[in-house]
Each structure stands twice: as C-alpha cells, then as structure tokens.
Design a protein around this motif. Structure first.
Motif, PDB file in Angstrom:
ATOM      1  N   PHE A 179      -2.775  16.438   4.719  1.00 33.13           N
ATOM      2  CA  PHE A 179      -3.903  16.230   3.802  1.00 33.13           C
ATOM      3  C   PHE A 179      -5.109  17.044   4.271  1.00 33.13           C
ATOM      4  CE2 PHE A 179      -1.207  12.863   2.542  1.00 33.13           C
ATOM      5  CZ  PHE A 179      -1.575  12.501   1.258  1.00 33.13           C
ATOM      6  N   VAL A 217      -3.434   0.758 -13.943  1.00 31.43           N
ATOM      7  CA  VAL A 217      -1.995   0.890 -13.654  1.00 31.43           C
ATOM      8  C   VAL A 217      -1.727   0.760 -12.159  1.00 31.43           C
ATOM      9  CG1 VAL A 217       0.051   2.291 -14.054  1.00 31.43           C
ATOM     10  CG2 VAL A 217      -1.757   2.261 -15.762  1.00 31.43           C
ATOM     11  N   ARG A 246      -5.999  12.968  -6.559  1.00 33.87           N
ATOM     12  CA  ARG A 246      -4.922  12.068  -6.137  1.00 33.87           C
ATOM     13  C   ARG A 246      -4.835  11.962  -4.614  1.00 33.87           C
ATOM     14  NH1 ARG A 246      -1.209  10.293  -9.839  1.00 33.87           N
ATOM     15  NH2 ARG A 246      -2.095  10.403 -11.928  1.00 33.87           N
ATOM     16  N   GLN A 247      -5.150  13.060  -3.929  1.00 34.55           N
ATOM     17  CA  GLN A 247      -5.140  12.988  -2.462  1.00 34.55           C
ATOM     18  C   GLN A 247      -6.177  11.981  -1.962  1.00 34.55           C
ATOM     19  OE1 GLN A 247      -5.718  17.195  -1.737  1.00 34.55           O
ATOM     20  NE2 GLN A 247      -3.604  17.463  -1.014  1.00 34.55           N
ATOM     21  N   THR A 257       0.562   6.998  -6.475  1.00 36.39           N
ATOM     22  CA  THR A 257      -0.667   7.766  -6.684  1.00 36.39           C
ATOM     23  C   THR A 257      -0.452   9.242  -6.393  1.00 36.39           C
ATOM     24  OG1 THR A 257      -1.965   5.841  -6.040  1.00 36.39           O
ATOM     25  CG2 THR A 257      -3.093   7.957  -5.967  1.00 36.39           C
ATOM     26  N   PHE A 258       0.300   9.519  -5.321  1.00 33.75           N
ATOM     27  CA  PHE A 258       0.478  10.908  -4.904  1.00 33.75           C
ATOM     28  C   PHE A 258       1.967  11.149  -4.676  1.00 33.75           C
ATOM     29  CE2 PHE A 258      -0.207  14.486  -1.805  1.00 33.75           C
ATOM     30  CZ  PHE A 258      -0.792  15.336  -2.719  1.00 33.75           C
ATOM     31  N   GLU A 316      -7.426  10.912 -16.268  1.00 34.23           N
ATOM     32  CA  GLU A 316      -6.888   9.775 -15.505  1.00 34.23           C
ATOM     33  C   GLU A 316      -7.165   8.469 -16.236  1.00 34.23           C
ATOM     34  OE1 GLU A 316      -4.919   9.936 -13.077  1.00 34.23           O
ATOM     35  OE2 GLU A 316      -5.334  11.679 -11.809  1.00 34.23           O
ATOM     36  N   VAL A 340     -11.314  -0.680  -7.947  1.00 30.65           N
ATOM     37  CA  VAL A 340     -11.928   0.178  -6.930  1.00 30.65           C
ATOM     38  C   VAL A 340     -11.210   1.522  -6.842  1.00 30.65           C
ATOM     39  CG1 VAL A 340     -12.732   0.279  -4.547  1.00 30.65           C
ATOM     40  CG2 VAL A 340     -12.753  -1.897  -5.749  1.00 30.65           C
ATOM     41  N   ALA A 341      -9.897   1.562  -7.100  1.00 25.49           N
ATOM     42  CA  ALA A 341      -9.201   2.855  -7.118  1.00 25.49           C
ATOM     43  C   ALA A 341      -9.780   3.741  -8.232  1.00 25.49           C
ATOM     44  CB  ALA A 341      -7.693   2.649  -7.308  1.00 25.49           C
ATOM     45  N   THR A 387      -5.983   4.471  -0.475  1.00 25.32           N
ATOM     46  CA  THR A 387      -5.001   3.405  -0.663  1.00 25.32           C
ATOM     47  C   THR A 387      -4.230   3.121   0.626  1.00 25.32           C
ATOM     48  OG1 THR A 387      -4.737   4.077  -2.962  1.00 25.32           O
ATOM     49  CG2 THR A 387      -2.992   2.703  -2.037  1.00 25.32           C
ATOM     50  N   PHE A 388      -3.880   4.186   1.336  1.00 23.04           N
ATOM     51  CA  PHE A 388      -3.046   4.031   2.542  1.00 23.04           C
ATOM     52  C   PHE A 388      -3.689   4.834   3.665  1.00 23.04           C
ATOM     53  CE2 PHE A 388       1.075   4.644   4.917  1.00 23.04           C
ATOM     54  CZ  PHE A 388       1.258   3.295   5.183  1.00 23.04           C
ATOM     55  N   PHE A 436      -6.233   4.826 -14.440  1.00 21.16           N
ATOM     56  CA  PHE A 436      -7.055   4.279 -13.356  1.00 21.16           C
ATOM     57  C   PHE A 436      -8.213   3.431 -13.870  1.00 21.16           C
ATOM     58  CE2 PHE A 436      -4.796   7.402 -10.833  1.00 21.16           C
ATOM     59  CZ  PHE A 436      -4.615   6.709  -9.649  1.00 21.16           C
ATOM     60  N   ALA A 482       0.448   4.029  -2.842  1.00 27.15           N
ATOM     61  CA  ALA A 482       0.113   5.400  -2.430  1.00 27.15           C
ATOM     62  C   ALA A 482       1.170   6.391  -2.933  1.00 27.15           C
ATOM     63  CB  ALA A 482      -0.008   5.482  -0.906  1.00 27.15           C
ATOM     64  N   LEU A 536      -2.637   7.609   6.256  1.00 28.91           N
ATOM     65  CA  LEU A 536      -2.500   9.033   5.913  1.00 28.91           C
ATOM     66  C   LEU A 536      -3.681   9.865   6.420  1.00 28.91           C
ATOM     67  CD1 LEU A 536      -1.206   8.641   2.242  1.00 28.91           C
ATOM     68  CD2 LEU A 536       0.122   9.462   4.205  1.00 28.91           C
ATOM     69  N   ARG A 578       0.821  -1.209   0.000  1.00 26.99           N
ATOM     70  CA  ARG A 578       0.000   0.000   0.000  1.00 26.99           C
ATOM     71  C   ARG A 578       0.857   1.262   0.000  1.00 26.99           C
ATOM     72  NH1 ARG A 578      -5.452  -0.339   0.918  1.00 26.99           N
ATOM     73  NH2 ARG A 578      -6.209  -2.408   0.383  1.00 26.99           N
ATOM     74  N   GLY A 585      -1.656   7.981 -14.110  1.00 28.82           N
ATOM     75  CA  GLY A 585      -2.851   8.343 -14.878  1.00 28.82           C
ATOM     76  C   GLY A 585      -2.683   8.186 -16.379  1.00 28.82           C
ATOM     77  N   PRO A 590      -1.876  15.851 -12.811  1.00 30.38           N
ATOM     78  CA  PRO A 590      -3.108  15.370 -12.183  1.00 30.38           C
ATOM     79  C   PRO A 590      -3.741  16.453 -11.309  1.00 30.38           C
ATOM     80  CG  PRO A 590      -1.192  14.078 -11.455  1.00 30.38           C
ATOM     81  CD  PRO A 590      -0.687  15.119 -12.384  1.00 30.38           C
ATOM     82  N   THR A 616      -4.826  17.693  -7.987  1.00 27.61           N
ATOM     83  CA  THR A 616      -4.287  17.349  -6.661  1.00 27.61           C
ATOM     84  C   THR A 616      -5.323  16.649  -5.783  1.00 27.61           C
ATOM     85  OG1 THR A 616      -2.830  19.256  -6.833  1.00 27.61           O
ATOM     86  CG2 THR A 616      -3.131  18.318  -4.632  1.00 27.61           C
ATOM     87  N   GLY A 641      -9.610  -5.746  -5.090  1.00 32.08           N
ATOM     88  CA  GLY A 641     -10.172  -4.513  -5.631  1.00 32.08           C
ATOM     89  C   GLY A 641      -9.274  -3.808  -6.623  1.00 32.08           C
ATOM     90  N   PHE A 642      -7.960  -4.096  -6.562  1.00 31.44           N
ATOM     91  CA  PHE A 642      -7.045  -3.429  -7.486  1.00 31.44           C
ATOM     92  C   PHE A 642      -7.066  -4.042  -8.882  1.00 31.44           C
ATOM     93  CE2 PHE A 642      -5.316  -1.649  -3.615  1.00 31.44           C
ATOM     94  CZ  PHE A 642      -5.012  -0.366  -4.006  1.00 31.44           C
ATOM     95  N   LEU A 680      -9.842  -0.736   0.018  1.00 29.10           N
ATOM     96  CA  LEU A 680      -9.847  -0.664  -1.437  1.00 29.10           C
ATOM     97  C   LEU A 680      -9.497  -2.017  -2.056  1.00 29.10           C
ATOM     98  CD1 LEU A 680     -10.389   2.127  -2.631  1.00 29.10           C
ATOM     99  CD2 LEU A 680      -7.958   2.435  -2.990  1.00 29.10           C
ATOM    100  N   VAL A 699      -7.524   9.436  -3.573  1.00 31.12           N
ATOM    101  CA  VAL A 699      -7.187   8.046  -3.913  1.00 31.12           C
ATOM    102  C   VAL A 699      -6.020   7.554  -3.054  1.00 31.12           C
ATOM    103  CG1 VAL A 699      -6.521   6.451  -5.748  1.00 31.12           C
ATOM    104  CG2 VAL A 699      -8.100   8.320  -6.256  1.00 31.12           C
ATOM    105  N   ALA A 700      -5.046   8.435  -2.778  1.00 31.57           N
ATOM    106  CA  ALA A 700      -3.917   8.034  -1.924  1.00 31.57           C
ATOM    107  C   ALA A 700      -4.397   7.741  -0.501  1.00 31.57           C
ATOM    108  CB  ALA A 700      -2.840   9.126  -1.919  1.00 31.57           C
TER     109      ALA A 700
END
Lengths: 471, 471
Positions: free
Chosen positions: B78, A330, B61-62, A68-69, B297, B330-331, B68-69, B300, A65, B72, A61, A99, B56, B58, A299-300, B98, B64-65
């Motif tokens: 954030f 991706v 991506r925030q 992604t960011f 994107e 799912v992302a 994902t994790f 994704f 992440a 955060l 993860r 992306g 992207p 911002t 889910g990915f 996710l 989705v990140a």
C-alpha cells in the motif's frame, strides 16, 4: 425557530443530549491544558464498544477489507474462508463492487444468510429470506416500521406502547411522527421484568385518547438489562394477539446475555411455538444490528429486520418507502453477513474467531457482575443484576435538598446529579429522566464497556461521589 | 392498508418503481432459461456507475481498506500517501476504529478536510468546518433539512419549490412530510434552463394556498443534465433573498460537467460574490455525495452538506435531530475524505489517481455527446445536450392511438412506452411522468453510464424501437 417543524422541536435524545455536549466541552478544556480534578473524561453514556477500547473481530474486518479492495483476494496473508465470504458477497453486488447500490432490501445472498441464521438460532422455525430487510443500523428499521404504522387523527391517532424506562430512539421517533406515546412501566422491584397486567392497564388507559396499534419491546432490555423469560414473552404475544397490536421486538442485544439462569428467546420462535393461530396472525418485526453483540461495529451502521405476517400490500409499501433512500450501506451489510455466517469448525479462521468472540462476551459478563456488585453495595444506590445488554440503570436516592436545588435551577434532579458527577469526576452517564422512570424515582444509565481496570475505578469514583453527594 | 400512514401511501419513487420491478422479473426469467427477444436486461434507470462496470478509484479503496483493516498499514503493497490518509482518519475515530460511532455531524478531521476543499473549490470563499455535516448519501441530508423546515397548517403550511422535471426524492420527501409541493418548470426549449420569471410565477400562485419557505435547485440538473450559468444563479439567489426562502442546492453532480462552454458555479460562491448583504442573510444548504462525480461510490452511502446562515438555535435542533440516528456510516465518511483530500502532486498516488479520474470523466463526456447525437437524430425524439450530470431526458412523441391505449390500460402513456421498450429490447429506463413534465409532453430518463459499446447498442435499439412504436 418560530417556523421550525414543531415535531422536531419535541424530539429529545438524552444519549447524546446536554450532558454529552458538556462532556465534550470539558474534554476540550483538558486538551488545551485546563485544570480539572481528573485527567480524562470517561464516556459511559453510549454503547460504543470500540471507542472504549474493544478490539474488532479480525475475521469480520478481513472480509470487509477484502470486499472493499478486491485486489487483496490475491494476497496470501488473508485466510481462504474470509476470501470465500468476500467473493460470495461481491457476486451479489452489481458490477461485483461494494460501490453499487444494492436492492433497497439489501443484497440477496446476505438476506439468505440471515434467514439461515435465524432458522438455526430458532431451532428450525422457518424464515423466508424475502421477509429480511437490511437496514442502516437497527434505528433505521425501527423508524421505518413506525413510519408505516402512524396514522389517524384525535382519538384515532396511532398509540405506540413503549417500556419505561425505554431507549430514547422510541420517544424521539414517536415525537417526530406525531404519534401518541403510551407508557407501560417495567417492574424495578422484580428485576425490571415486564408484567402483562401493566400492559393491560396501559392499553386500557390509552384507549381513552388514542388507538394503540403498536407494542414495542426491548429484550434484552435497554437501559434496564433484564432478559425476558419465555413465559413472559408468551404472555406479551397473547396480549398482542388479543388486542391486534403490531409487535416491534428490539432484539439487538440477543448475543448479550450474561446471567447464568437467563436465556435469549426470540419473539418469533415463541410465537411459532404458540401454534398456527398465533404464528399466522400476529404482525411482528424483529430488529438486529452489527453495533452490539460481540462485534460492536457501530460505525458500519449495519442491521436487519425480519417481518412476519405483514400484509403483502403493506410490504410493497415498505419496499417503496425504503427505495427512496436507495439502500443501506453495503459495507455494513457485509459486516452483518459475517455475524450471521461466521467461520465453521472446518474452516481456518474458526479457532481465532471463537477465541475473540468468547473473550469479548466473557469480559462483558465479568463487567456486568462487577458493576452490580459495586453499585448495589453503595448506601443510597439500588442496582438490579445486569442480566444482559450493555448497561446498568441503578436507582439513586437524591436527598430532598438536592431535589429543591435542581428545581430552582430548572432541571431534573438526576440531571443535576449527573452534571455534578461529570464535573467532579469526569464520568459521563445519562440521567434516568432521558429514558423515563416512575415519578419521584431517579436513576442513571451507564455502560459496562470500559476496560475492567477502568470500570473498577469508575465504579469506585461513582460510589465515593454518591456518598459525598448524599451527605 | 386501511390504517397505513396516508403520507407513506402518497410517496412515489419512480427510479425504483414498477418498471424496475418488472425489469427484475424479466431478469429472473432469463436466468431461469426463459426466452425473450434479447439476452440481457440493461438497467439505465439509476445512476449506479459501478453496476454498469465503472471501476473504483484505486486510491479511495486503498484508504478505506486500510481504515477497515489497520494491519494493512504494515503492508508494503500500500502506498504511503494512502496510509497517511488512513492513519489521520483513524486518529479522528473513537478507539482509532471505524467501528466506533462518530459524532452525529461526522468525524472532525473529515469535516475540516471538506471545509478546506470547499474553500479551494470556491477560490477562497471561507468555509467553517463546524457548518459541515457528513450524511448518509446526499438524500439523507436533503430529507433532514426538509424535516426541519416543514410546519404550519392550511395556508400557513410550508411550500417547497422544486424544479419540474425533478429528482423524485424531493416529491417523495414532500409527500412523506405532508408539505406542499410547488412546481416551477424548467425551460425545455432553452436547454432546460431555469428562468427566474417562472420562479416568480410559481411563487405567486403558491402563495394563494401555502407558505413557500424552501427553494430546491438541482445543478447540474437531474434528470435534465443542464448546467446553470452564473447569471442564472445570481437571479435565483436574488429571488430567494427577496422572498426570504431557504435555498437547498443539490450539487451532487458538481464534478460532472461535460459541455465545453459550461462551468460549475457553487451557490455558496455566487452568494458570496453578491456581497455581504446577501452572504450574511440567505439561508443555504448545499449537498454533495460520494455516489456521483468520478467515484460513483453509491454503496458506501457517503455525503455531506454545508449549511450557511442557519440560526444557531436551529442548528442545535439539526444536531439534535441527527443525533437520534447516531451517525452516518464511517466507511462512507472515509470515502468522502478521499474525494475532498486527493493525492497531491508530490505524493506517490498522484499520477494514477489523476489518470483514473480523467478516464472516468472523459468517458462520461464522450457518452454524453454520443447520447445526444444518436437520440436527437431520431424522428420523433427531441434531446437536449447533456451538459452535465449522468442522464439524458429526451422528449418522445407518442402518437394519439398509443395515448388512448395507455388510458384504456389506466397508465401514463410514457409508462406504456417504457414498458414496451423493456419487453421488446430489455432496456430499462424511467418514464418522464416519474419526474414530472409539462402536461401533454412525454419523456424518459436514461443514464449515460453503460460502457461506450453497450451504450451505442442501447441507443440504436431505442432508435429502432421508437421508429417502430411510432409507426
């Protein structure tokens, strides 16, 4: 409905079929304060580890992440090895962005990592990264290969040999493509082993009405949990060689082997060891996924396939076909990269990664054992050892009166059984008829994914239900 | 190759076809130090914004990140609105991960957000979230709907009406499904407008040899960039109503409208405004995507479709068909959620989000104008205004000697043109023959996605090349 594609009508997919729809309805009733003899629905119908509470692997993860960011690449709270992985993946992406579309086959450096992983897994058997294709989960790869191979009309129509019991993606794809399903039966009395004589029988019988061109194998088995011996794989490959069959090896559970006397052998490695006559001729596609193993990242929708001995012209056709859908997700490709390129002993995330991995696989091994122990002790249930994968597929004895009742209701007896189980206990499992079984035998598939405490309760409820139902 | 699925052989997909493979080869030569009359290949063949340097958004991506994790969620770096979005999405996921499969239709709360977005977009026209299906990019939804609708044999075989020029996903899917492609021609002399008389002509002609059941529309147009007027959409829907056609509205460029006198009207809204006789009867599926708009994107693989007036039994068949592939990534679903549920004026990310969005769309509008201006000034090139989407599709006049040379080489004249352009300038565009065009006319499709500086150079190189080629 009248003008609907008849091949779509013919598709069935029990893993998310009527029983699961019913489970959803019951869940809604409970949420709205309705009364049932239980407080929650336990979904043991689908191999969905995180939904059952399994925690993600931290390192995986972190890498996704970071990809992604990428501003997080400056954050001190992410380990250096995760950052290195993410930077490498991003360098392989157009505009260094997750992306961008990747190539239809996937990101080059991830394909290279996968080839390296396969070489290591197979103790040096060469893997060419240009034969690696990232996919949208393993299902996508399996359907793409089948799509290539189905042709002909009448007796020349492609026959696809699949195990019974099978994972119903196969029967669904065969129905949708209008191919001919050719069943070979696994040997329940021999721990669901694949017997090559049964392959011969099924092949010869099918030759009367179609042209068998494809042989599908699921190892470790879904729903049956068996792990094939090396000798058995050799026999299968010899048969495929003799009959010129394209072998599709569904190896998504390659990390999920629990029985101490079992070991995963890849079809590719065994083919290699059989010598160049075999290794240079048998067409083989092997499938893997992020969804199973110790990561359970369904889910990915990550996955890959390795193709061996595909004619270059056919390979070009495959690339063309995949290019229409542009590329696999991706983020899922990045998740796949972590699985094939995990932290090394000298890297900071090594210890935690291995602790988490061992914890997941250790718990699964314990639950495989627990499931077999409890179920096989129930009178009227016969349960083979769960050597691998994530499921038990016990045989259940259904008394004749229940069989008659089911017939009167126009449903399969094991469907009646599973519906009753759901209504009385809240446990959702899938009837064996959705996977295929020998005429007159009945089974269900359940996952071993609930937490140990919950699984124990679940198994005891199944036991009590079964005794009661049988009586 | 002999036994390969003939429907797969028939598939063509020019956007990633031979010219793009050639571009890849040239890139490799350059990387290895080889000499060419240019230093880089510019890929204007595919609508891949991030690969062309677009940054992207911002906030997207925030979110989705964070999904994902989730650790955060405790990070002060954030913003709170991104965290709220992420928490809400995770609450909709099994095990709040996710990594769980979602329902085959997508995560419920994301479907609800999409329905709310559509109601707002369409100024109050009701949208039922149970008619929203998340997809793996728009392509996946389009192919799924076509898959349902293709049936019959001979003269009863489903005909699918598509615009010419078209986006080649349509012709590829039609070939793969063995449906009958029914061409209707857009009016190049009228800025690629859709003329309903041409729909009638194409329909009547097709009735002789198939059963037209489906009408595909791309608005704003790909590759043609036109934006349909409300009047035109009404005419099309009236025609579909009269002939009982299932309307597939590819509206992935709904945010990409640049011409000041043009506006996006959704097919759904126009249908509603035509009154209940239409709104309760015409079957419609509309498609959207994370890949275009201002987010770009693509990687994704996010998207959704809204279905209207689908028979409940057919809808159940659609759910069944989608369930075989389990769920969209799912992302990508999370990315879609941000697009339909962006920061509100009272939220901390509002200002930055809107600045970034306006910057992308403003730059695209400028580039659309620039492209038309430079190309339409070239003698021997005719370029319609790029009212929307991301492409120009200029007509190029190819002199008879070049046409003959192409014939001698066994290729389309516009393929020869594009290959020469690639070899002499490093610019990769797609021949019009890959999208369809009126006999004897030639075009190419290029994206307007390179940075303004690069785009200007590209267009000037195309101009110089064309003048030279023509001479």
């Amino acid at each position: 409905m009248e003008t609907l594609n008849p091949q779509v009508k013919a598709v069935e997919y029990a893993v998310r079929g009527p029983i699961v729809i019913k489970a959803g309805e019951i869940e809604r009733i409970l949420q709205e304060g309705g009364k049932k003899p239980f407080t929650e629905v336990i979904k043991a119908n689908i191999g969905d580890a995180h939904a059952m509470g399994q925690q993600p692997i931290t390192f995986l993860r972190q890498v996704v992440a970071l990809c992604t960011f990428p501003e997080l690449l400056d954050s001190p709270s992410f380990p250096e090895d995760a950052k290195r992985r993410a930077q490498r993946i991003l360098q392989g992406c157009g505009g260094r962005s997750l992306g961008s579309y990747s190539a239809s086959q996937g990101v080059d450096c991830i394909r290279q990592d996968i080839a390296a992983y396969i070489e290591q897994r197979d103790q040096g058997v060469p893997s060419n990264w240009e034969n690696i294709f990232l996919t949208t989960g393993a299902s996508d790869g399996i359907v793409s290969i089948l799509r290539l191979l189905v042709s002909g009309e009448g007796r020349a129509r492609t026959g696809v040999m699949i195990p019974i019991p099978q994972y119903p993606l196969y029967s669904a794809a065969i129905a949708e493509l209008g191919a001919v399903q050719v069943n070979y039966y696994l040997d329940e009395d021999n721990c669901w082993a694949l017997d090559v004589h049964e392959l011969h029988r099924a092949y010869q019988a099918a030759k009367q009405h179609c042209q068998p061109r494809v042989l599908c194998i699921i190892n470790p088995g879904n729903p049956t949990g068996q792990v094939q011996s090396k000798k058995c794989i050799e026999d299968v490959l010899h048969f495929a060689y003799e009959e010129n069959l394209f072998v599709m090896a569904d190896e998504v559970y390659q990390e999920n082997v629990y029985a101490p006397d079992c070991e995963f052998h890849s079809f590719k490695k065994v083919l290699y060891e059989m010598g160049p006559e075999y290794f240079n001729s048998v067409e083989l596609a092997s499938f893997h996924s992020t969804s199973k193993g110790y990561t359970g990242e369904c889910g990915f929708r990550g996955g890959f396939m390795e193709i061996v001995n595909l004619d270059p012209e056919v390979k070009a056709q495959l690339v063309k076909l995949l290019s229409v859908r542009l590329c696999p997700p991706v983020a899922g490709q990045a998740a796949m990269d972590v699985i094939v390129n995990p932290p090394q002993p000298d890297e900071p995330s090594f210890a935690q990664f291995h602790k988490e991995k061992a914890s997941v696989l250790g718990a699964l091994a314990d639950k495989a054992k627990l499931t077999e122990q409890i179920l096989s002790a129930v009178p009227g249930i016969k349960c083979n050892p769960v050597q691998g994968a994530m499921y038990a597929f016990p045989q259940i004895f259904i008394p004749p009166r229940a069989v008659e009742e089911a017939k009167a209701l126009g449903m399969q007896p094991d469907m009646l059984y599973c519906l009753r189980l759901l209504e009385e206990t809240g446990i959702c499992v899938v009837p064996g008829s959705g996977f295929g079984q020998r005429e007159g035998t009945y089974h269900f598939r359940m996952t071993i994914l609930p937490s140990p405490e919950k699984l124990k309760v679940l198994l005891e409820k199944v036991r009590d239900f079964h005794i009661n139902f049988y009586a």
